[in-house]
Design an enzyme around this catalytic site. Structure first.
Site, PDB file in Angstrom:
ATOM      1  N   ARG A  52       1.095  -1.259  -0.066  1.00 34.59           N
ATOM      2  CA  ARG A  52      -0.388  -0.154  -0.126  1.00 34.59           C
ATOM      3  C   ARG A  52       0.938   0.650   0.068  1.00 34.59           C
ATOM      4  NH1 ARG A  52      -4.184   0.475   4.148  1.00 34.59           N
ATOM      5  NH2 ARG A  52      -2.717   1.404   5.600  1.00 34.59           N
ATOM      6  N   LYS A 151      -2.237   7.005   1.242  1.00 34.28           N
ATOM      7  CA  LYS A 151      -1.691   7.715   2.586  1.00 34.28           C
ATOM      8  C   LYS A 151      -1.310   8.294   2.418  1.00 34.28           C
ATOM      9  CE  LYS A 151      -2.068   5.206   6.155  1.00 34.28           C
ATOM     10  NZ  LYS A 151      -2.416   5.033   7.467  1.00 34.28           N
ATOM     11  N   GLU A 184     -15.744   6.521   6.881  1.00 31.66           N
ATOM     12  CA  GLU A 184     -15.287   6.109   7.757  1.00 31.66           C
ATOM     13  C   GLU A 184     -15.150   7.074   9.368  1.00 31.66           C
ATOM     14  OE1 GLU A 184     -10.957   5.603   6.394  1.00 31.66           O
ATOM     15  OE2 GLU A 184     -11.051   7.475   5.125  1.00 31.66           O
TER      16      GLU A 184
END
Ligand code: PMP
Length: 295
Positions: A52, A151, A184
């Site tokens: 990721r 991210k 979220e």
């Protein structure tokens, strides 16, 4: 005790771990990161996290100064160097030093650092009694602006929501998208339980494809608990039988109140507890830190 930081492949003491004030990671939040955990000397989901990290870097056209496999080794070495069993590991890749303009092409070399330190969880009573949350007005970054899958070091969107949540007396906050669908929390994914089925928002609505979220979905399958990815509103959230959050640092956190409405019985739910137990078992299966490799 002082900790050793891995700064571009060299171990330095915390006090000496310094980066340039011209690093675009600092000037513009131009960089990517991962938060990883080790349990009993085993790094949990190492492959998934590093993959990721590299996908986030690829998206922002940032080339880490080492290969994915090399990065994995550096992460293992960093935990080992600090002689940690249960650790929280932060891996950061920044655009590196440049000038005062935005242009990443003026940053010739990306930088990275790895911090492995003791874990920091919510207070233990939160896991027993459950968490209270609020929804906040700060909307999650839309996918077409800055995809929440990335991210990046630019976490201001989440920080603004966190500030709002804390001002309202809650340590986490639920973020919605522009249409008002539940997405979220500022650092965790969200699940609800309805009539024995787990429901979580699909990633295309603009949530991070959480690694813990994925583990939970797989565990549910093994346990024979149906799980579906669906878009849902606050109405379904407030009327759910159970609710819990998932995240690398937080693990599985029961949620018992949202916007002053009790969720289900107002106590951590039965399915949440089952998932929590199974999750604890599966964290023992990570990549061993002390059995392989050099160092
Ligand atoms: N959502 C956001 C916004 C996060 O920052 C995180 C933490 N990385 C999560 C969800 C949970 O993801 P993971 O399970 O991969 O830690």
């Amino acid at each position: 005790m002082d900790i050793w930081i891995n700064l571009n492949g060299k171990f330095v003491k915390k006090k000496e771990a310094k980066i340039s004030i011209f690093d675009h990671g600092l000037l513009y939040g131009d960089g990517v990161f991962e938060g990883i955990r080790s349990y009993r000397g085993r790094i949990f989901c190492l492959d998934e996290h590093v993959k990721r990290l590299y996908s986030s870097a690829h998206f922002i056209m940032l080339k880490p100064p080492l290969s994915l496999e090399e990065m994995k080794k550096e992460i293992i070495l960093t935990v080992r160097k600090n002689q940690l069993q249960d650790a929280y590991i932060r891996v950061v890749v920044t655009r590196g030093e440049g000038d005062l303009g935005l242009d990443p092409e003026k940053c010739p070399r990306a930088s990275y650092f790895i911090i492995a330190d003791k874990i920091e969880l919510y207070p233990s009573e939160i896991y027993e009694r459950g968490l209270e949350l609020v929804t906040v007005s700060t909307r999650r970054n839309p996918t077409f602006s800055l995809d929440p899958q990335v991210k990046s070091l630019n976490y201001l969107n989440n920080i603004l929501a966190k500030i709002q949540g804390k001002k309202a007396g809650c340590i986490e906050a639920i973020m919605l998208n522009q249409e008002g669908w539940v997405l979220e929390c500022t650092g965790d994914n969200i699940f609800i339980v309805e009539n024995g089925t787990l429901v979580t928002p699909p990633t295309f609505v603009g949530v991070l494809d959480g690694i813990t979220r994925d583990v939970v979905m797989k565990l549910a399958k093994q346990l024979g608990i149906p799980c579906s990815e669906e878009v849902f509103s606050c109405y379904r959230l407030y009327n759910a039988d159970e609710c819990f959050l998932t995240g690398t640092a937080a693990e599985i956190v029961p949620v018992v109140k949202i916007d002053d409405r009790e969720i289900g019985s107002g106590k951590p739910g039965e399915i949440t507890e089952r998932i929590k137990k199974e999750f604890q078992k599966v964290t023992r299966k990570g990549t061993p830190v002390y059995e392989t490799g050099k160092g």
